[in-house]
Design a protein around this motif. Sequence first.
Motif, short mmCIF file in Angstrom:
data_model
loop_
_atom_site.label_atom_id
_atom_site.label_comp_id
_atom_site.label_asym_id
_atom_site.label_seq_id
_atom_site.Cartn_x
_atom_site.Cartn_y
_atom_site.Cartn_z
N ARG A 96 20.02 -19.52 34.06
CA ARG A 96 20.38 -19.94 35.42
C ARG A 96 20.05 -21.40 35.65
O ARG A 96 20.80 -22.13 36.31
CB ARG A 96 19.63 -19.08 36.45
CG ARG A 96 20.11 -17.65 36.51
CD ARG A 96 19.43 -16.87 37.63
NE ARG A 96 19.87 -15.50 37.59
CZ ARG A 96 21.03 -15.07 38.08
NH1 ARG A 96 21.86 -15.93 38.64
NH2 ARG A 96 21.36 -13.80 38.00
N TYR A 164 27.50 -19.44 45.68
CA TYR A 164 26.82 -18.16 45.51
C TYR A 164 27.57 -17.16 44.64
O TYR A 164 27.06 -16.07 44.38
CB TYR A 164 26.53 -17.52 46.87
CG TYR A 164 25.45 -18.23 47.65
CD1 TYR A 164 24.11 -17.86 47.53
CD2 TYR A 164 25.75 -19.29 48.50
CE1 TYR A 164 23.11 -18.52 48.24
CE2 TYR A 164 24.77 -19.96 49.21
CZ TYR A 164 23.46 -19.57 49.07
OH TYR A 164 22.47 -20.24 49.78
N ALA A 166 30.03 -15.05 45.13
CA ALA A 166 29.92 -13.77 45.83
C ALA A 166 31.21 -12.95 45.75
O ALA A 166 32.31 -13.50 45.67
CB ALA A 166 29.56 -14.00 47.29
N GLN A 182 26.02 -11.22 45.59
CA GLN A 182 25.89 -12.64 45.28
C GLN A 182 25.37 -12.74 43.86
O GLN A 182 24.23 -12.39 43.57
CB GLN A 182 24.93 -13.31 46.27
CG GLN A 182 25.44 -13.30 47.70
CD GLN A 182 24.30 -13.47 48.69
OE1 GLN A 182 23.79 -12.49 49.25
NE2 GLN A 182 23.88 -14.71 48.93
N HIS A 184 24.88 -15.40 42.11
CA HIS A 184 24.08 -16.59 41.85
C HIS A 184 23.31 -16.94 43.12
O HIS A 184 23.81 -16.75 44.23
CB HIS A 184 24.99 -17.77 41.46
CG HIS A 184 24.25 -19.03 41.15
ND1 HIS A 184 23.22 -19.09 40.25
CD2 HIS A 184 24.40 -20.29 41.64
CE1 HIS A 184 22.76 -20.34 40.18
NE2 HIS A 184 23.45 -21.08 41.01
N CYS A 185 22.10 -17.44 42.96
CA CYS A 185 21.28 -17.87 44.10
C CYS A 185 20.64 -19.20 43.75
O CYS A 185 19.77 -19.25 42.87
CB CYS A 185 20.22 -16.84 44.43
SG CYS A 185 19.10 -17.39 45.75
N ALA A 188 16.70 -19.07 43.98
CA ALA A 188 16.06 -17.83 43.53
C ALA A 188 14.61 -18.03 43.10
O ALA A 188 13.74 -17.22 43.43
CB ALA A 188 16.87 -17.23 42.37
N CYS A 198 14.88 -15.03 51.67
CA CYS A 198 15.81 -13.90 51.55
C CYS A 198 15.91 -13.14 52.86
O CYS A 198 16.99 -12.70 53.27
CB CYS A 198 15.34 -12.95 50.44
SG CYS A 198 15.32 -13.66 48.80
N GLU A 201 18.12 -14.94 55.30
CA GLU A 201 19.52 -14.82 54.93
C GLU A 201 20.08 -13.46 55.33
O GLU A 201 21.19 -13.36 55.86
CB GLU A 201 19.68 -15.03 53.42
CG GLU A 201 21.13 -14.94 52.96
CD GLU A 201 21.26 -15.07 51.46
OE1 GLU A 201 21.74 -16.11 50.99
OE2 GLU A 201 20.87 -14.10 50.75
N ARG A 215 19.54 -4.89 52.58
CA ARG A 215 19.44 -5.59 51.31
C ARG A 215 18.93 -4.61 50.26
O ARG A 215 17.83 -4.09 50.38
CB ARG A 215 18.50 -6.79 51.48
CG ARG A 215 18.32 -7.69 50.25
CD ARG A 215 19.56 -8.30 49.71
NE ARG A 215 20.30 -9.22 50.52
CZ ARG A 215 20.08 -10.53 50.61
NH1 ARG A 215 19.08 -11.10 49.98
NH2 ARG A 215 20.88 -11.29 51.33
N THR A 218 17.72 -8.18 45.01
CA THR A 218 17.80 -9.64 45.02
C THR A 218 17.49 -10.19 43.64
O THR A 218 16.71 -9.62 42.88
CB THR A 218 16.80 -10.27 46.03
OG1 THR A 218 15.45 -9.99 45.59
CG2 THR A 218 17.01 -9.76 47.43
N CYS A 226 22.12 -10.25 43.90
CA CYS A 226 21.70 -9.98 45.28
C CYS A 226 22.75 -9.06 45.90
O CYS A 226 23.92 -9.43 45.99
CB CYS A 226 21.60 -11.28 46.09
SG CYS A 226 20.32 -12.42 45.53
#
Length: 254
Positions: A96, A164, A166, A182, A184-185, A188, A198, A201, A215, A218, A226
């Motif tokens: 990442r 993101y 998403a 999502q 990608h963060c 993170a 988080c 969000e 949620r 994550t 996520c």
Amino acid sequence: MKNVGEAQEAPTGAPHEELATGERSTRNRVARSILDHGPSTVADLATRLGLTQAAVRRHLDALVADDVVEPREQRVYGTRTRGRPAKVFALTDCGRDAFDQSYDKLAAEALRWIKERAGGDEALVSFARARIAAQAAPYKAAIEAAAPEERAQALAKALSADGYAATARSAPPPHRGEQLCQHHCPVAHVAEQFPQLCEAETEMFSQILGTHVQRLATIAHGDGVCTTFIPQGTQHTPKTNTNASASTAGRNPA
């Protein structure tokens, strides 16, 4: 991360440098596909990239050796079917990092200073809500322009425009609703230490969708994606406050 590729094999007699460049390019495509779509099976990657499964496995072996991806048992949400879950490949923290120029250490130090010098957890929550509120306008506009049944897709598209990666899809039975994923963060690593990011969000999603959301997983908690559950048939006019219901925000309830 080392450059991380095989649409076509280089022709016989091609210079070694040309072959190596092609390999790196396809390897990057494999890693990028996992970033964009989340943990993926060999078959998923082969289909998306137009490669043979043997070629995908070869590139995955190299990516695993470089600590860019790691194999995992596929997580199943909802009723588990019979048989052994397929193996999926997910990006490691190292993988990442290669897609972002990260200022995680500076951000974490700043948030720690806020917590210690400017009001503890309440100050962190206030900061996280203010930060996400500043980002929410385009997401809210996208949702308000969409039909009720297309709001999750509209939010996913708006989040993707912000990096993101998403997607939105129907939740597995017996649940009725959609899952916002999502893959990608950008924050993170910081959110691992400060889950308030988080939580804020998730509150924002609840607010702009006008419904309770939950949620489920994550990236910051160690999950591959996520994942936020949006119940079916409960969306109404988006709220204006920032304290809308958001269950288990930023944490895997398991």
